[in-house]
Design a protein around this motif. Structure first.
Motif, PDB file in Angstrom:
ATOM      1  N   ILE A   1      -1.709 -24.139  17.599  1.00  0.00           N
ATOM      2  CA  ILE A   1      -0.391 -24.783  17.724  1.00  0.00           C
ATOM      3  C   ILE A   1       0.142 -25.139  16.331  1.00  0.00           C
ATOM      4  O   ILE A   1       1.317 -24.927  16.019  1.00  0.00           O
ATOM      5  N   ARG A   2      -0.759 -25.665  15.494  1.00  0.00           N
ATOM      6  CA  ARG A   2      -0.354 -26.033  14.120  1.00  0.00           C
ATOM      7  C   ARG A   2       0.125 -24.791  13.358  1.00  0.00           C
ATOM      8  O   ARG A   2       1.131 -24.802  12.678  1.00  0.00           O
ATOM      9  N   PHE A   3      -0.623 -23.702  13.519  1.00  0.00           N
ATOM     10  CA  PHE A   3      -0.271 -22.453  12.836  1.00  0.00           C
ATOM     11  C   PHE A   3       1.111 -21.970  13.271  1.00  0.00           C
ATOM     12  O   PHE A   3       1.974 -21.652  12.444  1.00  0.00           O
ATOM     13  N   LEU A   4       1.349 -21.941  14.582  1.00  0.00           N
ATOM     14  CA  LEU A   4       2.656 -21.463  15.072  1.00  0.00           C
ATOM     15  C   LEU A   4       3.779 -22.391  14.614  1.00  0.00           C
ATOM     16  O   LEU A   4       4.888 -21.944  14.308  1.00  0.00           O
ATOM     17  N   THR A   5       3.487 -23.694  14.549  1.00  0.00           N
ATOM     18  CA  THR A   5       4.480 -24.653  14.049  1.00  0.00           C
ATOM     19  C   THR A   5       4.829 -24.318  12.599  1.00  0.00           C
ATOM     20  O   THR A   5       6.002 -24.287  12.216  1.00  0.00           O
ATOM     21  N   GLU A   6       3.805 -24.030  11.804  1.00  0.00           N
ATOM     22  CA  GLU A   6       4.050 -23.697  10.389  1.00  0.00           C
ATOM     23  C   GLU A   6       4.838 -22.389  10.256  1.00  0.00           C
ATOM     24  O   GLU A   6       5.676 -22.243   9.385  1.00  0.00           O
ATOM     25  N   VAL A   7       4.531 -21.442  11.141  1.00  0.00           N
ATOM     26  CA  VAL A   7       5.283 -20.170  11.110  1.00  0.00           C
ATOM     27  C   VAL A   7       6.757 -20.464  11.375  1.00  0.00           C
ATOM     28  O   VAL A   7       7.648 -19.952  10.687  1.00  0.00           O
ATOM     29  N   GLY A   8       7.031 -21.342  12.335  1.00  0.00           N
ATOM     30  CA  GLY A   8       8.415 -21.729  12.620  1.00  0.00           C
ATOM     31  C   GLY A   8       9.048 -22.432  11.433  1.00  0.00           C
ATOM     32  O   GLY A   8      10.184 -22.144  11.058  1.00  0.00           O
ATOM     33  N   GLN A   9       8.293 -23.341  10.828  1.00  0.00           N
ATOM     34  CA  GLN A   9       8.852 -24.103   9.705  1.00  0.00           C
ATOM     35  C   GLN A   9       9.109 -23.227   8.480  1.00  0.00           C
ATOM     36  O   GLN A   9       9.986 -23.527   7.670  1.00  0.00           O
ATOM     37  N   ALA A  10       8.353 -22.140   8.361  1.00  0.00           N
ATOM     38  CA  ALA A  10       8.543 -21.240   7.205  1.00  0.00           C
ATOM     39  C   ALA A  10       9.720 -20.288   7.427  1.00  0.00           C
ATOM     40  O   ALA A  10      10.099 -19.538   6.533  1.00  0.00           O
ATOM     41  N   THR A  11      10.264 -20.299   8.641  1.00  0.00           N
ATOM     42  CA  THR A  11      11.345 -19.369   8.980  1.00  0.00           C
ATOM     43  C   THR A  11      12.704 -20.007   8.730  1.00  0.00           C
ATOM     44  O   THR A  11      12.951 -21.127   9.154  1.00  0.00           O
ATOM     45  N   ASP A  12      13.537 -19.297   7.982  1.00  0.00           N
ATOM     46  CA  ASP A  12      14.914 -19.771   7.774  1.00  0.00           C
ATOM     47  C   ASP A  12      15.829 -18.555   7.672  1.00  0.00           C
ATOM     48  O   ASP A  12      15.435 -17.443   8.036  1.00  0.00           O
ATOM     49  N   GLU A  13      17.021 -18.750   7.158  1.00  0.00           N
ATOM     50  CA  GLU A  13      18.006 -17.654   7.060  1.00  0.00           C
ATOM     51  C   GLU A  13      17.484 -16.479   6.233  1.00  0.00           C
ATOM     52  O   GLU A  13      17.827 -15.329   6.471  1.00  0.00           O
ATOM     53  N   ARG A  14      16.672 -16.791   5.231  1.00  0.00           N
ATOM     54  CA  ARG A  14      16.234 -15.746   4.293  1.00  0.00           C
ATOM     55  C   ARG A  14      14.849 -15.199   4.623  1.00  0.00           C
ATOM     56  O   ARG A  14      14.446 -14.173   4.090  1.00  0.00           O
ATOM     57  N   ARG A  15      14.114 -15.907   5.445  1.00  0.00           N
ATOM     58  CA  ARG A  15      12.726 -15.490   5.684  1.00  0.00           C
ATOM     59  C   ARG A  15      12.389 -15.602   7.161  1.00  0.00           C
ATOM     60  O   ARG A  15      12.624 -16.645   7.771  1.00  0.00           O
ATOM     61  N   GLN A  16      11.817 -14.533   7.743  1.00  0.00           N
ATOM     62  CA  GLN A  16      11.478 -14.528   9.163  1.00  0.00           C
ATOM     63  C   GLN A  16       9.974 -14.383   9.296  1.00  0.00           C
ATOM     64  O   GLN A  16       9.430 -13.299   9.426  1.00  0.00           O
TER      65      GLN A  16
END
Ligand code: BEZ
Ligand code: FE
Length: 297
Positions: free
Chosen positions: A63-78
């Motif tokens: 869950i922590r990992f997926l949360t971090e994946v979400g937090q690392a995602t923005d307009e410039r990075r998926q």
């Protein structure tokens, strides 16, 4: 022994009952496709949890990992697409959706570095725009699966520069190593690009940490991206790879198809190029004939 067995059976029954309960919760779903997706997802997810006997600590880490994946995602990075890429899910989806038709060129992963509105370079033009790297002459013909030339196909080409970076990865808003042109009346195209070099996918986020934790490399085999669109034809998103590249067997996003590996002919400085240019340093030449499948297949 008998008691352990029966406890085991009770446990199994409880686990199976829960999975069935969750599956049954979608009984009233009015959209049959959505229902199929959810029921299958739950079936596989519960199967995974039960097969590996997932601990609560592992669940929390996930869950922590997926949360971090979400937090690392923005307009410039998926970061989620990157995760899908390194798990082979992107390539599996591409394979399922680009069924083999005749000798149509195989599709491969899109990647995060395509940009709409690339410069028009025209036949024989140069997509480099000053990017570092060895010049590479690229030529070929676009045909359909009956071998009929496809004129006016839009051919988008993009790649990392000789330092292994896409223009988007620099902070100076440059546009380089990308461009488009259209096949001529015989389906032919030719352009100058840069000899592809291997480079790592963005690895400073959670996906990079996962690769490191699992002993995997972030490197992609050297490649040149293409997207080819033409009326009546299936859009092709693909790359070509460099024969002899030692990363062909370990591309971190599983994008390599043997049908997409090409010979990049090496030429010494001073040798006249196909368009008569005398290139200052060494250069390479590659031929990539593109076969487009029919639209809707
Ligand atoms: C790329 O080829 O540019 C790429 C593809 C998948 C993930 C990251 C980069
Ligand atoms: Fe790439």
């Amino acid at each position: 022994m008998t008691e352990t067995k029966s406890i085991h059976a009770v446990q199994q029954a409880r686990e199976a009952e829960l999975a069935q309960q969750v599956i049954g919760s979608f009984d009233g779903c009015a959209n049959p496709r959505l229902k199929q997706l959810m029921v299958n997802l739950v079936t596989h997810l519960h199967g995974f949890i039960r097969d590996v006997r997932l601990t609560e600590e592992e669940w929390a880490t996930g869950i922590r990992f997926l949360t971090e994946v979400g937090q690392a995602t923005d307009e410039r990075r998926q970061e989620f697409i990157l995760l899908s890429d390194v798990l082979g899910a992107s390539m599996q989806t591409i394979g399922v959706n680009n069924e083999a038709v005749g000798d149509a060129t195989e599709a491969t992963v899109f990647g995060p570095f395509f940009v709409e509105g690339s410069p028009f370079v025209g036949q024989g033009g140069n997509i480099g725009s000053g990017a570092a790297g060895e010049p590479c002459w690229v030529e070929g013909v676009v045909t359909d699966t009956d071998g009929v030339p496809v004129p006016n196909a839009r051919i988008e080409v993009w790649e990392a520069d000789g330092d292994g970076l896409y223009d988007l990865q620099y902070d100076d808003q440059r546009t380089a190593a990308r461009g488009h042109l259209f096949s001529d009346e015989h389906g032919r195209y030719r352009l100058w690009a840069i000899t592809p070099t291997p480079y790592p996918i963005p690895s400073d986020g959670p996906v990079g940490r996962m690769l490191q934790a699992t002993g995997r490399s972030p490197m992609r085999a050297a490649h040149l991206h293409f997207m080819v669109t033409a009326q009546g034809c299936r859009t092709l998103v693909t790359h070509i790879f460099v024969r002899g590249d030692e990363l062909l067997a370990s591309d971190t996003v599983f994008g390599v198809k043997s049908s997409l590996v090409r010979d990049f002919e090496r030429h010494q400085a001073g040798a006249a190029a196909p368009d008569g240019t005398v290139v200052e340093g060494s250069w390479s030449k590659v031929r990539f004939d593109i076969v487009l499948g029919p639209a809707g297949v």
